[in-house]
Design a protein around this motif. Structure first.
Motif, short mmCIF file in Angstrom:
data_model
loop_
_atom_site.label_atom_id
_atom_site.label_comp_id
_atom_site.label_asym_id
_atom_site.label_seq_id
_atom_site.Cartn_x
_atom_site.Cartn_y
_atom_site.Cartn_z
N GLY A 74 1.02 0.98 -11.67
CA GLY A 74 2.41 1.29 -11.33
C GLY A 74 2.70 1.04 -9.87
N HIS A 75 3.99 0.90 -9.55
CA HIS A 75 4.33 0.58 -8.16
C HIS A 75 4.53 1.80 -7.28
CE1 HIS A 75 8.39 1.44 -9.49
NE2 HIS A 75 8.37 0.43 -10.34
N SER A 76 4.42 3.00 -7.85
CA SER A 76 4.56 4.19 -7.00
C SER A 76 3.60 5.30 -7.42
CB SER A 76 6.00 4.71 -7.04
OG SER A 76 6.41 4.95 -8.38
N PRO A 77 2.31 5.00 -7.58
CA PRO A 77 1.35 6.06 -7.93
C PRO A 77 1.10 6.97 -6.73
CG PRO A 77 0.16 4.06 -7.45
CD PRO A 77 1.63 3.71 -7.38
N HIS A 78 0.66 8.19 -7.01
CA HIS A 78 0.28 9.11 -5.92
C HIS A 78 -1.14 8.74 -5.50
CE1 HIS A 78 -0.04 12.65 -3.44
NE2 HIS A 78 -1.17 12.96 -4.04
N LEU A 79 -1.28 8.24 -4.29
CA LEU A 79 -2.57 7.75 -3.81
C LEU A 79 -3.12 8.64 -2.71
CD1 LEU A 79 -1.62 3.98 -3.42
CD2 LEU A 79 -2.95 4.98 -5.28
N PRO A 80 -4.33 9.16 -2.88
CA PRO A 80 -4.98 9.84 -1.76
C PRO A 80 -5.39 8.82 -0.71
CG PRO A 80 -6.48 9.67 -3.62
CD PRO A 80 -5.16 9.16 -4.11
N TYR A 81 -5.70 9.28 0.48
CA TYR A 81 -6.13 8.37 1.53
C TYR A 81 -7.44 7.70 1.14
CZ TYR A 81 -7.43 6.51 6.06
OH TYR A 81 -7.79 5.66 7.08
N ALA A 82 -7.57 6.42 1.47
CA ALA A 82 -8.78 5.66 1.14
C ALA A 82 -9.12 4.72 2.26
CB ALA A 82 -8.58 4.89 -0.17
N GLU A 83 -10.32 4.21 2.24
CA GLU A 83 -10.71 3.18 3.19
C GLU A 83 -9.95 1.89 2.92
OE1 GLU A 83 -13.16 1.40 6.29
OE2 GLU A 83 -12.74 3.47 5.74
N VAL A 84 -9.84 1.54 1.63
CA VAL A 84 -9.19 0.29 1.26
C VAL A 84 -8.28 0.50 0.05
CG1 VAL A 84 -9.52 -2.12 0.54
CG2 VAL A 84 -11.21 -1.03 2.04
N ASN A 85 -7.05 0.06 0.16
CA ASN A 85 -6.15 -0.08 -0.99
C ASN A 85 -5.93 -1.56 -1.25
OD1 ASN A 85 -5.78 2.66 -1.43
ND2 ASN A 85 -3.84 2.77 -0.32
N VAL A 86 -6.07 -1.97 -2.50
CA VAL A 86 -5.80 -3.35 -2.91
C VAL A 86 -4.67 -3.32 -3.91
CG1 VAL A 86 -6.74 -5.49 -3.83
CG2 VAL A 86 -8.25 -3.88 -2.65
N VAL A 87 -3.59 -4.02 -3.62
CA VAL A 87 -2.42 -4.05 -4.51
C VAL A 87 -2.36 -5.41 -5.20
CG1 VAL A 87 0.07 -3.77 -4.68
CG2 VAL A 87 -1.22 -2.46 -2.97
N ILE A 88 -2.24 -5.37 -6.53
CA ILE A 88 -2.25 -6.59 -7.33
C ILE A 88 -0.88 -6.82 -7.95
CG2 ILE A 88 -3.20 -7.66 -9.42
CD1 ILE A 88 -5.79 -6.11 -8.85
N MET A 108 11.10 -9.45 -1.22
CA MET A 108 11.49 -8.27 -1.96
C MET A 108 11.27 -8.54 -3.45
SD MET A 108 13.29 -5.94 -3.75
CE MET A 108 14.56 -6.95 -4.50
N THR A 109 10.45 -7.73 -4.11
CA THR A 109 10.21 -7.90 -5.54
C THR A 109 10.22 -6.55 -6.23
OG1 THR A 109 7.78 -7.71 -5.55
CG2 THR A 109 8.71 -9.87 -5.00
N THR A 110 10.30 -6.61 -7.55
CA THR A 110 10.45 -5.40 -8.35
C THR A 110 9.21 -4.52 -8.32
OG1 THR A 110 11.95 -6.60 -9.81
CG2 THR A 110 11.03 -4.53 -10.65
N ASN A 111 8.03 -5.12 -8.41
CA ASN A 111 6.80 -4.33 -8.53
C ASN A 111 5.84 -4.49 -7.35
OD1 ASN A 111 7.31 -3.09 -11.13
ND2 ASN A 111 6.95 -5.09 -12.06
N GLY A 112 5.41 -5.72 -7.09
CA GLY A 112 4.35 -5.91 -6.11
C GLY A 112 4.69 -5.42 -4.71
N VAL A 113 5.85 -5.82 -4.21
CA VAL A 113 6.24 -5.40 -2.86
C VAL A 113 6.41 -3.88 -2.80
CG1 VAL A 113 8.08 -5.50 -1.14
CG2 VAL A 113 7.23 -7.60 -2.19
N GLN A 114 7.01 -3.30 -3.84
CA GLN A 114 7.19 -1.85 -3.86
C GLN A 114 5.83 -1.15 -3.83
OE1 GLN A 114 10.32 -0.87 -3.57
NE2 GLN A 114 10.95 -3.00 -3.80
N ALA A 115 4.89 -1.66 -4.61
CA ALA A 115 3.57 -1.06 -4.66
C ALA A 115 2.86 -1.16 -3.31
CB ALA A 115 2.73 -1.72 -5.75
N ALA A 116 3.00 -2.29 -2.64
CA ALA A 116 2.36 -2.46 -1.33
C ALA A 116 2.94 -1.49 -0.30
CB ALA A 116 2.52 -3.91 -0.86
N ILE A 117 4.25 -1.34 -0.32
CA ILE A 117 4.90 -0.41 0.61
C ILE A 117 4.44 1.02 0.35
CG2 ILE A 117 7.13 0.61 1.24
CD1 ILE A 117 8.35 -2.19 0.85
N ASN A 118 4.19 1.33 -0.93
CA ASN A 118 3.76 2.68 -1.30
C ASN A 118 2.26 2.88 -1.20
OD1 ASN A 118 6.36 3.67 -1.87
ND2 ASN A 118 6.33 2.75 -3.91
N ALA A 119 1.53 1.88 -0.71
CA ALA A 119 0.07 1.97 -0.65
C ALA A 119 -0.44 1.86 0.78
CB ALA A 119 -0.55 0.88 -1.51
#
Length: 228
Positions: free
Chosen positions: A8-22, A97-108
């Motif tokens: 999903g493009h807006s999951p609740h993510l705890p802090y991590a060393e690396v986030n990879v958005v696909i 600006m995209t529906t899923n990927g860009v939103q997910a990256a901003i939220n990660a």
């Protein structure tokens, strides 16, 4: 290595060393080809309005993206990798600006390192993570489409590479992407706005020499090319 998958493009993510958005179809496949074509950087816009506002400040930048898969009126480029191959992007800055990927990256962004990829650069990105950040870090992989199997397949492929050091699943992953619900409309002759050639480019695992990393300057997230 602790590797956890999210969808999903807006999951609740705890802090991590690396986030990879696909985003396989098509945001970060588009981004990958944009950098191959010589783009300098890609600014990430959370809304169409914010994209146009950036364009007003920087009229030389190019607007790129989609809403619900379709070209946005007033944008210079849509989200099609095939169409991108015709564009002159050398030294250009894009606003995406995209529906899923860009939103997910901003939220990660709550990670020390944030990377984005499609299937085209998935193996290169996973191998870079292993080499650059080590095997004892918390890695979170976000399949940005809320329900689509194409991003989840790629996420599982990367997870296998990260945990096992190598994966024979490339062909299986490509098959899942090709037969995913998101890909169907690209093969529908009654939907000419979607091109089957886009999917073929999304399935082409390239021998890339760089990864795509998200950085922030003045609270503005942007994708930059990091050569390996």
């Amino acid at each position: 290595m602790a590797v956890k998958l999210y969808q999903g493009h807006s999951p609740h993510l705890p802090y991590a060393e690396v986030n990879v958005v696909i985003d396989v179809i098509r945001a970060f496949t588009f981004a990958h080809y944009a950098f191959i074509k010589g783009a300098k950087e890609i600014l990430l816009a959370g809304t169409t309005d914010s994209a146009f506002q950036m364009k007003e400040v920087y009229p030389e930048y190019m607007l790129a993206g989609e809403k619900n898969g379709l070209h946005i009126a007033g944008f210079d480029l849509d989200n099609s990798p095939v169409n991108l191959l015709k564009a002159d992007l050398k030294g250009k800055t894009l606003i995406q600006m995209t529906t899923n990927g860009v939103q997910a990256a901003i939220n990660a962004l709550n990670a020390k390192h944030v990377l984005v990829t499609g299937f085209t650069n998935a193996r290169t990105t996973a191998e870079h993570i292993l080499k650059a950040y080590g095997a004892d870090q918390r890695i979170q992989i976000i399949a940005s489409h809320p329900t689509g199997d194409e991003d989840l397949a790629c996420a599982e492929y990367m997870k296998d590479i990260l945990e096992n050091g190598g994966s024979p699943l490339a062909a299986q992953t490509a098959s899942r992407i090709r037969t995913s619900e998101a890909a169907h409309k690209f093969y529908n002759i009654h939907k000419p706005e979607f091109r089957s050639g886009d999917i073929e480019l999304c399935l082409d695992e390239l021998n890339s020499t760089f990864v795509m990393k998200v950085s922030q300057t003045n609270n503005l997230p942007r994708i930059v090319r990091v050569d390996l």
